[in-house]
Scaffold this active site. Structure first.
Site, PDB file in Angstrom:
ATOM      1  N   SER A 138       0.833  -1.206   0.000  1.00 28.64           N
ATOM      2  CA  SER A 138       0.000   0.000   0.000  1.00 28.64           C
ATOM      3  C   SER A 138       0.864   1.252   0.000  1.00 28.64           C
ATOM      4  O   SER A 138       1.953   1.270   0.616  1.00 28.64           O
ATOM      5  CB  SER A 138      -0.866  -0.023   1.259  1.00 28.64           C
ATOM      6  OG  SER A 138      -1.490   1.222   1.437  1.00 28.64           O
ATOM      7  N   TYR A 162      -1.007  -0.742  10.730  1.00 29.24           N
ATOM      8  CA  TYR A 162      -1.309  -1.325   9.417  1.00 29.24           C
ATOM      9  C   TYR A 162      -0.142  -1.090   8.454  1.00 29.24           C
ATOM     10  O   TYR A 162       0.362  -2.019   7.820  1.00 29.24           O
ATOM     11  CB  TYR A 162      -2.599  -0.715   8.856  1.00 29.24           C
ATOM     12  CG  TYR A 162      -2.845  -1.045   7.403  1.00 29.24           C
ATOM     13  CD1 TYR A 162      -3.020  -2.361   6.985  1.00 29.24           C
ATOM     14  CD2 TYR A 162      -2.872  -0.043   6.417  1.00 29.24           C
ATOM     15  CE1 TYR A 162      -3.230  -2.667   5.640  1.00 29.24           C
ATOM     16  CE2 TYR A 162      -3.080  -0.337   5.086  1.00 29.24           C
ATOM     17  CZ  TYR A 162      -3.254  -1.652   4.693  1.00 29.24           C
ATOM     18  OH  TYR A 162      -3.447  -1.954   3.366  1.00 29.24           O
ATOM     19  N   LYS A 166       2.528  -3.834   6.646  1.00 26.64           N
ATOM     20  CA  LYS A 166       2.705  -3.964   5.190  1.00 26.64           C
ATOM     21  C   LYS A 166       4.190  -3.846   4.835  1.00 26.64           C
ATOM     22  O   LYS A 166       4.711  -4.613   4.019  1.00 26.64           O
ATOM     23  CB  LYS A 166       1.890  -2.894   4.462  1.00 26.64           C
ATOM     24  CG  LYS A 166       0.419  -3.206   4.406  1.00 26.64           C
ATOM     25  CD  LYS A 166       0.166  -4.329   3.403  1.00 26.64           C
ATOM     26  CE  LYS A 166      -1.199  -4.926   3.517  1.00 26.64           C
ATOM     27  NZ  LYS A 166      -1.393  -6.140   2.734  1.00 26.64           N
TER      28      LYS A 166
HETATM   29  P1  NAD Z   1     -10.713  -7.117   1.511  1.00 29.06           P
HETATM   30  O1  NAD Z   1     -10.865  -7.077   2.984  1.00 29.06           O
HETATM   31  O2  NAD Z   1     -11.915  -6.880   0.675  1.00 29.06           O
HETATM   32  O3  NAD Z   1     -10.047  -8.490   1.053  1.00 29.06           O
HETATM   33  C1  NAD Z   1      -9.133  -9.195   1.869  1.00 29.06           C
HETATM   34  C2  NAD Z   1      -9.611 -10.626   1.940  1.00 29.06           C
HETATM   35  O4  NAD Z   1      -8.710 -11.354   2.795  1.00 29.06           O
HETATM   36  C3  NAD Z   1     -11.019 -10.762   2.526  1.00 29.06           C
HETATM   37  O5  NAD Z   1     -11.828 -11.540   1.661  1.00 29.06           O
HETATM   38  C4  NAD Z   1     -10.795 -11.465   3.862  1.00 29.06           C
HETATM   39  O6  NAD Z   1     -11.865 -12.311   4.210  1.00 29.06           O
HETATM   40  C5  NAD Z   1      -9.503 -12.217   3.601  1.00 29.06           C
HETATM   41  N1  NAD Z   1      -8.741 -12.518   4.820  1.00 29.06           N
HETATM   42  C6  NAD Z   1      -8.485 -11.690   5.859  1.00 29.06           C
HETATM   43  N2  NAD Z   1      -7.781 -12.350   6.796  1.00 29.06           N
HETATM   44  C7  NAD Z   1      -7.591 -13.608   6.341  1.00 29.06           C
HETATM   45  C8  NAD Z   1      -6.942 -14.758   6.848  1.00 29.06           C
HETATM   46  N3  NAD Z   1      -6.338 -14.743   8.059  1.00 29.06           N
HETATM   47  N4  NAD Z   1      -6.948 -15.890   6.114  1.00 29.06           N
HETATM   48  C9  NAD Z   1      -7.568 -15.927   4.909  1.00 29.06           C
HETATM   49  N5  NAD Z   1      -8.201 -14.869   4.363  1.00 29.06           N
HETATM   50  C10 NAD Z   1      -8.203 -13.726   5.079  1.00 29.06           C
HETATM   51  O7  NAD Z   1      -9.565  -6.061   1.144  1.00 29.06           O
HETATM   52  P2  NAD Z   1      -9.095  -5.529  -0.278  1.00 29.06           P
HETATM   53  O8  NAD Z   1      -9.471  -4.099  -0.378  1.00 29.06           O
HETATM   54  O9  NAD Z   1      -9.482  -6.473  -1.341  1.00 29.06           O
HETATM   55  O10 NAD Z   1      -7.520  -5.563  -0.067  1.00 29.06           O
HETATM   56  C11 NAD Z   1      -6.732  -6.662  -0.498  1.00 29.06           C
HETATM   57  C12 NAD Z   1      -5.292  -6.383  -0.125  1.00 29.06           C
HETATM   58  O11 NAD Z   1      -4.885  -5.132  -0.703  1.00 29.06           O
HETATM   59  C13 NAD Z   1      -5.055  -6.259   1.380  1.00 29.06           C
HETATM   60  O12 NAD Z   1      -3.851  -6.937   1.693  1.00 29.06           O
HETATM   61  C14 NAD Z   1      -4.914  -4.772   1.595  1.00 29.06           C
HETATM   62  O13 NAD Z   1      -4.064  -4.483   2.678  1.00 29.06           O
HETATM   63  C15 NAD Z   1      -4.306  -4.312   0.283  1.00 29.06           C
HETATM   64  N6  NAD Z   1      -4.613  -2.922  -0.026  1.00 29.06           N
HETATM   65  C16 NAD Z   1      -5.908  -2.515  -0.100  1.00 29.06           C
HETATM   66  C17 NAD Z   1      -6.199  -1.186  -0.353  1.00 29.06           C
HETATM   67  C18 NAD Z   1      -7.623  -0.681  -0.393  1.00 29.06           C
HETATM   68  O14 NAD Z   1      -7.845   0.517  -0.253  1.00 29.06           O
HETATM   69  N7  NAD Z   1      -8.616  -1.529  -0.621  1.00 29.06           N
HETATM   70  C19 NAD Z   1      -5.160  -0.259  -0.564  1.00 29.06           C
HETATM   71  C20 NAD Z   1      -3.837  -0.727  -0.496  1.00 29.06           C
HETATM   72  C21 NAD Z   1      -3.585  -2.061  -0.227  1.00 29.06           C
END
Ligand code: NAD
Ligand code: UDP
Length: 349
Positions: A138, A162, A166
């Site tokens: 991120s 957080y 990361k």
């Molecule tokens: P999200 O929460 O929609 O998806 C993450 C998924 O991981 C979920 O389906 C959740 O159920 C699953 N999960 C969580 N803990 C788990 C575990 N212990 N075992 C198995 N599954 C697990 O989030 P997203 O927006 O799709 O983000 C995906 C990735 O991108 C994350 O790592 C997040 O940090 C990163 N990210 C997201 C954003 C954003 O704004 N959405 C920005 C930068 C980085």
């Protein structure tokens, strides 16, 4: 460079991708783009922040399903079984926790899932056929950058648990991959918004949304009364904060490009994924109102702790290394986010 196969069910294929967090917001959109590009997908998720119905919608939109196992990524043995059965050649690691405020309240949970879970995954793929690893990082690792646009050499200074998890996961992946025959891409996303153009899948935050676009769209659909704009006294053109919003389908395409790029390298690289364009909070609110057809009710309140004034990406490296560039506009992002929100006012039910 390997070309993904157009179809087939050979479970030892070099074109099978293990996707963690496959039913989440970015994971689900990426599964669809992977399937459309001819890859097979084995997805895993524990549904901590997603719903099983997403699997049906992926199959509906892609015309074929992904293989799936419900598991917690910290369960290394369960992951190892999945890897042994499906023999993926690549991993895209989305699974994790992502709420900044929650990470301050429950840092132990964040270190356990984001760092412990990543270590478990790396352990589970040791001695496997995996030769490509893509990680969801991120732009939050840059904290409040002194200069924009933010490139991959901009100093990192995360200001939340957080962000620190990361950054630590990035460093851990780089160290561990350096001992293996496995290349890596650490993708630092800027602000993903929007949804699949069908409106069948999208972001479904639990409780009150922390992020701007989901909150604005919940106001539009009548779930919230009014959006609070956190400060209009920043040193920006209209006084509200500026961010680099990227359509989630462009982001998903960036992952397909990343897998292809990894065929041509044996290193582990950091790449920013953004559009290179900054939009203010008021720009987003106005564009969202245009897409919805009614202005988004809002009022200006005080600043939110920890918000940087301006963050947007330098996309030079992504374009050069991935041959990828985000194409969709802010109007596209708002139109598609609204398609999702208006068709699914209460998210996945
Ligand atoms: P999200 O929460 O929609 O998806 C993450 C998924 O991981 C979920 O389906 C959740 O159920 C699953 N999960 C969580 N803990 C788990 C575990 N212990 N075992 C198995 N599954 C697990 O989030 P997203 O927006 O799709 O983000 C995906 C990735 O991108 C994350 O790592 C997040 O940090 C990163 N990210 C997201 C954003 C954003 O704004 N959405 C920005 C930068 C980085
Ligand atoms: N923001 C806002 N009201 C909200 C949510 C967010 O004014 O209800 C602002 C926030 O201050 C920031 C921008 O919108 O300037 C983007 O915030 P978001 O939480 O979506 O992403 P961030 O860039 O903080 O990861």
């Amino acid at each position: 460079m390997n070309q993904p196969r157009s179809s087939g069910n050979d479970q030892t294929s070099a074109d099978t991708v293990l996707v963690t967090g496959a039913t989440g917001y970015i994971g689900s959109h990426t599964c669809i783009e992977l399937l459309a590009s001819g890859y097979d997908v084995i997805g895993v998720d524990n549904f901590d922040n997603s719903e099983a119905v997403v699997l049906d919608r992926i199959a509906e939109l892609a015309g074929r399903p992904i293989a799936f196992a419900e598991l917690d990524i910290r369960d290394t043995d369960a992951l190892r079984k999945v890897v042994a059965e499906h023999q993926p050649a690549a991993v895209i690691h989305f699974a994790g926790l992502k709420a900044v405020g929650e990470s301050v309240a429950y840092p132990d949970k964040y270190w356990s899932v984001n760092v412990g879970g990543t270590l478990s995954l790396l352990d589970a793929i040791a001695d496997s056929a995996v030769t490509k690893f893509v990680f969801s990082s991120s732009c939050t690792v840059y904290g409040d950058p002194a200069e924009v646009p933010v490139n991959e050499s901009t100093p990192v200074a995360p200001i939340s648990p957080y962000g620190r998890t990361k950054l630590t996961a990035e460093e851990m992946i780089r160290d561990i991959l350096s001992t293996r025959d496995c290349s890596g891409l650490l993708l630092r996303y800027f602000n993903p918004v929007g949804a699949h153009e069908s409106g069948r899948i999208g972001e479904d935050p639990v409780g009150v949304p922390n992020n701007l676009m989901p909150f604005a769209m919940q106001v539009a659909v009548g779930r919230r009364d009014s959006l609070s704009i956190f400060g209009d006294d920043y040193d920006t053109p209209d006084g509200t904060c500026v961010r680099d919003y990227i359509h989630v389908v462009d982001l998903a395409d960036g992952h397909v490009a990343a897998l292809k790029a990894l065929d041509a390298t044996d290193t582990c690289e950091i790449v920013n994924l953004g559009t290179g364009t900054g939009s203010s909070v008021l720009d987003v609110v106005n564009a969202a109102g245009e897409a919805v057809g009614t202005p988004i009710a809002h009022q200006v309140v005080g600043r939110r702790d920890g918000d940087a004034a301006i963050v947007f990406a330098d996309t030079t490296k992504a374009e050069a290394m991935l041959g990828w560039k985000a194409e969709r506009t802010m109007a596209d992002m708002c139109r598609d986010h609204w398609a999702w929100q208006s068709q699914n006012p209460n998210g996945y039910e």
